[in-house]
Design a protein around this motif. Sequence first.
Motif, mmCIF file in Angstrom:
data_model
loop_
_atom_site.group_PDB
_atom_site.id
_atom_site.type_symbol
_atom_site.label_atom_id
_atom_site.label_comp_id
_atom_site.label_asym_id
_atom_site.label_seq_id
_atom_site.Cartn_x
_atom_site.Cartn_y
_atom_site.Cartn_z
ATOM 1 N N ILE B 7 16.576 -84.821 -33.336
ATOM 2 C CA ILE B 7 16.791 -85.411 -32.011
ATOM 3 C C ILE B 7 16.369 -86.881 -32.024
ATOM 4 N N GLU B 10 18.929 -88.906 -33.745
ATOM 5 C CA GLU B 10 20.109 -89.060 -32.898
ATOM 6 C C GLU B 10 19.888 -90.140 -31.851
ATOM 7 N N GLU B 153 20.249 -87.482 -20.600
ATOM 8 C CA GLU B 153 20.748 -86.183 -21.037
ATOM 9 C C GLU B 153 20.909 -85.248 -19.838
ATOM 10 N N ALA B 156 23.996 -86.172 -17.734
ATOM 11 C CA ALA B 156 25.246 -85.755 -18.378
ATOM 12 C C ALA B 156 25.247 -84.252 -18.652
ATOM 13 N N ARG B 157 24.118 -83.595 -18.369
ATOM 14 C CA ARG B 157 23.920 -82.165 -18.621
ATOM 15 C C ARG B 157 24.036 -81.816 -20.098
ATOM 16 N N THR B 158 23.912 -82.814 -20.959
ATOM 17 C CA THR B 158 23.915 -82.488 -22.387
ATOM 18 C C THR B 158 22.633 -81.754 -22.748
ATOM 19 N N GLN B 160 21.356 -79.212 -21.298
ATOM 20 C CA GLN B 160 21.567 -77.760 -21.256
ATOM 21 C C GLN B 160 22.241 -77.264 -22.534
ATOM 22 N N LEU B 161 23.186 -78.077 -23.009
ATOM 23 C CA LEU B 161 23.868 -77.695 -24.236
ATOM 24 C C LEU B 161 22.875 -77.701 -25.404
ATOM 25 N N VAL B 162 21.985 -78.685 -25.389
ATOM 26 C CA VAL B 162 20.965 -78.759 -26.445
ATOM 27 C C VAL B 162 20.065 -77.526 -26.390
ATOM 28 N N TYR B 163 19.638 -77.131 -25.176
ATOM 29 C CA TYR B 163 18.764 -75.957 -25.062
ATOM 30 C C TYR B 163 19.458 -74.703 -25.577
ATOM 31 N N THR B 164 20.786 -74.593 -25.329
ATOM 32 C CA THR B 164 21.467 -73.383 -25.796
ATOM 33 C C THR B 164 21.624 -73.382 -27.307
ATOM 34 N N MET B 165 21.239 -74.494 -27.974
ATOM 35 C CA MET B 165 21.201 -74.476 -29.434
ATOM 36 C C MET B 165 19.843 -73.964 -29.904
ATOM 37 N N VAL B 167 16.974 -74.937 -28.823
ATOM 38 C CA VAL B 167 15.987 -76.017 -28.862
ATOM 39 C C VAL B 167 15.173 -75.918 -27.579
ATOM 40 N N ALA B 477 13.725 -77.974 -17.209
ATOM 41 C CA ALA B 477 14.657 -77.099 -17.915
ATOM 42 C C ALA B 477 14.818 -75.776 -17.186
ATOM 43 N N THR B 480 17.250 -76.260 -12.414
ATOM 44 C CA THR B 480 18.171 -77.373 -12.241
ATOM 45 C C THR B 480 18.695 -77.444 -10.816
#
Lengths: 244, 482
Positions: B7, B10, B153, B156-158, B160-165, B167, B477, B480
């Motif tokens: 992260i 990135e 993040e 852009a709600r990215t 949430q996508l990160v958490y579903t990985m 993380v 997290a 929301t």
Amino acid sequence: MNSPSPNKVLSATNLTVNRGGQQVLNAVNFSVAKGEIFALLGGNGAGKSTTLLTFLGFIKPTNGSAQVNGATVHSDVKAVHRQVAYLPEAANLYAHLNAWENLDYFLSLAQVDNSRESINAALDTVGLASGARVRQLETYSKGMRQKVGIALAILRDAPILFLDEPTSGLDPVAIDEFNAIIVGLAERGTTVLMVTHDVYGACRVARNIGLLQKGQMVGHFAASGDEQISADEVHRMFAEHHKA
Amino acid sequence: MNSAWRIAREEWRYWLRSKTATAVGVAAILLIATSLVTNYLRIDAERDARQQLQAVAEETFRNQPARHPHRMVHYGHYVFRTPAPLAIADPGVDPYTGTVMFLEGHKQNTATFAPGYTQALTGPLATLSPALVYQLLVPLLLIVMGFASLAREREARTDQLVYTMSVSPTTLWLGKSAALAVLAMILSMPLAGITALAWLGGESVVISFVFWLGYALYLLCWVLMITAGSVWQRRASSALLVLLASWLLLGVLLPRVASSAAEASLPLQSNVRNNLEIAKALRDAGDGHNSADPAFNKLRAQLLAQYDVEKIEELPVNYRGIIAEAAEKKQTEIINRFARRRVDQELAQASAANRFNLLSPYLALKSFSITTANTNLEQHHQFLRDAETLRFSFVQQLNKLHATELAYVDDAKRSIDASSEQRARIDPQHWRMLDGFESERPGVTARLTTALPNLAILVLWILAAAFAGQRGAMRTAQQTNG
Ligand SMILES: Nc1ncnc2c1ncn2[C@@H]1O[C@H](COP(=O)(O)OP(=O)(O)OP(=O)(O)O)[C@@H](O)[C@H]1O
Ligand SMILES: [Mg+2]
């Protein structure tokens, strides 16, 4: 009231959610079995995305519960995240990265196969032009971004898929391809909870359909098997509830 | 841990691709480089000038021809304060207090500035020291780089996508903090370079390292406050606003309040009143130039009795010299009493202001920095004391010569009789009384001991900011909605 069945992968029991001081889900019950595609239909603001977010642990229910494999989502959100792939409503990927970089990043976080070959194979499957793959996502059209999101959901290689309007923005050919993909995944045992506005598509791929209106589950139909409902019928009911 | 680094990497890629980051990077390099170079050159030039001028001043005094010793008392002498090695990083109070003193009889002058230290150099650019850049401007650049790290993040709600990985929110927060911390450490490298120069310039290696460490902790504190601010705010724009407000509060307003409160609770007596009081006390003590001053009646009676003579002309010592010596001693006691009072007031005020250090990492670091660099107020006071010791010593040596080396009769008649005047001069070999002036400085242990509480404050702030950031990450997290 349904009681949660132990053999169900996903089940909502009296699921009630408040957002911004308003009740947006009101005692919703449904369940999804392993390898089943469940389509959630409903008007704008009906609470479909909220349902997915609650299953993902991002929203806490005020009452009732969402369960994944028999465990309440909020008791162990991390355990849920280990088993799911999620396609958000507006495929939220990084605009400053290209398709390949986006997928590489997310997959390496998930610690699943992020080899260039598998990424390219997935992008081939969703039909993203190879020339576009090295361009940053901010230069993409809506449908192109959606394809990258779908590719990510596939590559995540999870037993459960949460898809929020997966076909939105896709051209008819891409929709057909997408439908074929998730049917294939479900046949191999993936459980799919999918939010969609595409009534006909839902009837074609889903085993069960739930109709959500103003936070309430107003209809529950089998879309396959003997008591199969026709798409026109669903459409009619949808319109009826919408007027009500 | 791996995910956190991924992260962080990135985040770096994001910065490297964005124009703001490039602009901020260029600004950082320019600011740091300018402050380092100009401050280094200025201090270096000052140090050279002082070292040369100190020698010249001593040389000039030594090379005076045969004179009456009291002429030499008023001829005077200069002392220059050599900058501490770490002044190249933090000049501290030096630019405000002065570093040159003119030493003469019956008087304690205030410190002034070395020749060549022009007023043009005391504008805002002169105070753009590396210390100031690292204390205020680098945190500002870190805010610009990091305010959106987590808020972006979430917008852009990215996230949430990160958490579903798989993380965790803590890992995401940790990764963003690590990215900013690495940036802070890179930005601190020029400071590490300048502390290395200070080490080469004679500073202890431990102090040089601890000095850098203090700044590194301070920047880390900002990094964690920034990510905490970013995680607690729903929007990036409000995160920026909150962080800028915190910067203003901790770095500008609170320091202002601290010094105003210290000034208000322990006001310094005005210089004018101080000087009037000193002048009166000195007048009462008697004029050492006037042997008929009634203030010395008792001393005269004592001397006459001691040597069993009738008149001062019959004394085996020069009565005028004795008077000068006694008067100087008395005057110096008075002057020092006032000086001590002034110093005590200034120190009390400074320590009252230091009580605010807990409230702002900036204040804690600032105190830490000048103490560790030996450029604090105490060091200036030490310079004043050392200069005074030297002044008193050479003036009294001259007064002793005055008392022992020339006869009272010649001394008394020297303005009316040419041959007396010649005999009232003493040999220039007596002017070899001055040797090199060096002001004393606290050593490593003393400075580390004083630095410790402020370092502890920085660590406390780091822990608090980390706690707030981690809690914020968990909270946002989970919920929301709203
Ligand atoms: N962040 C939020 N804060 C407060 N209320 C929200 C928030 N997001 C959604 N809502 C409200 O929750 C209700 C359900 O929204 P939801 O996004 O679940 O609808 P949806 O069925 O997905 O609609 P659409 O088809 O338009 O995507 C709506 O009334 C909406 O106004
Ligand atoms: Mg929605």
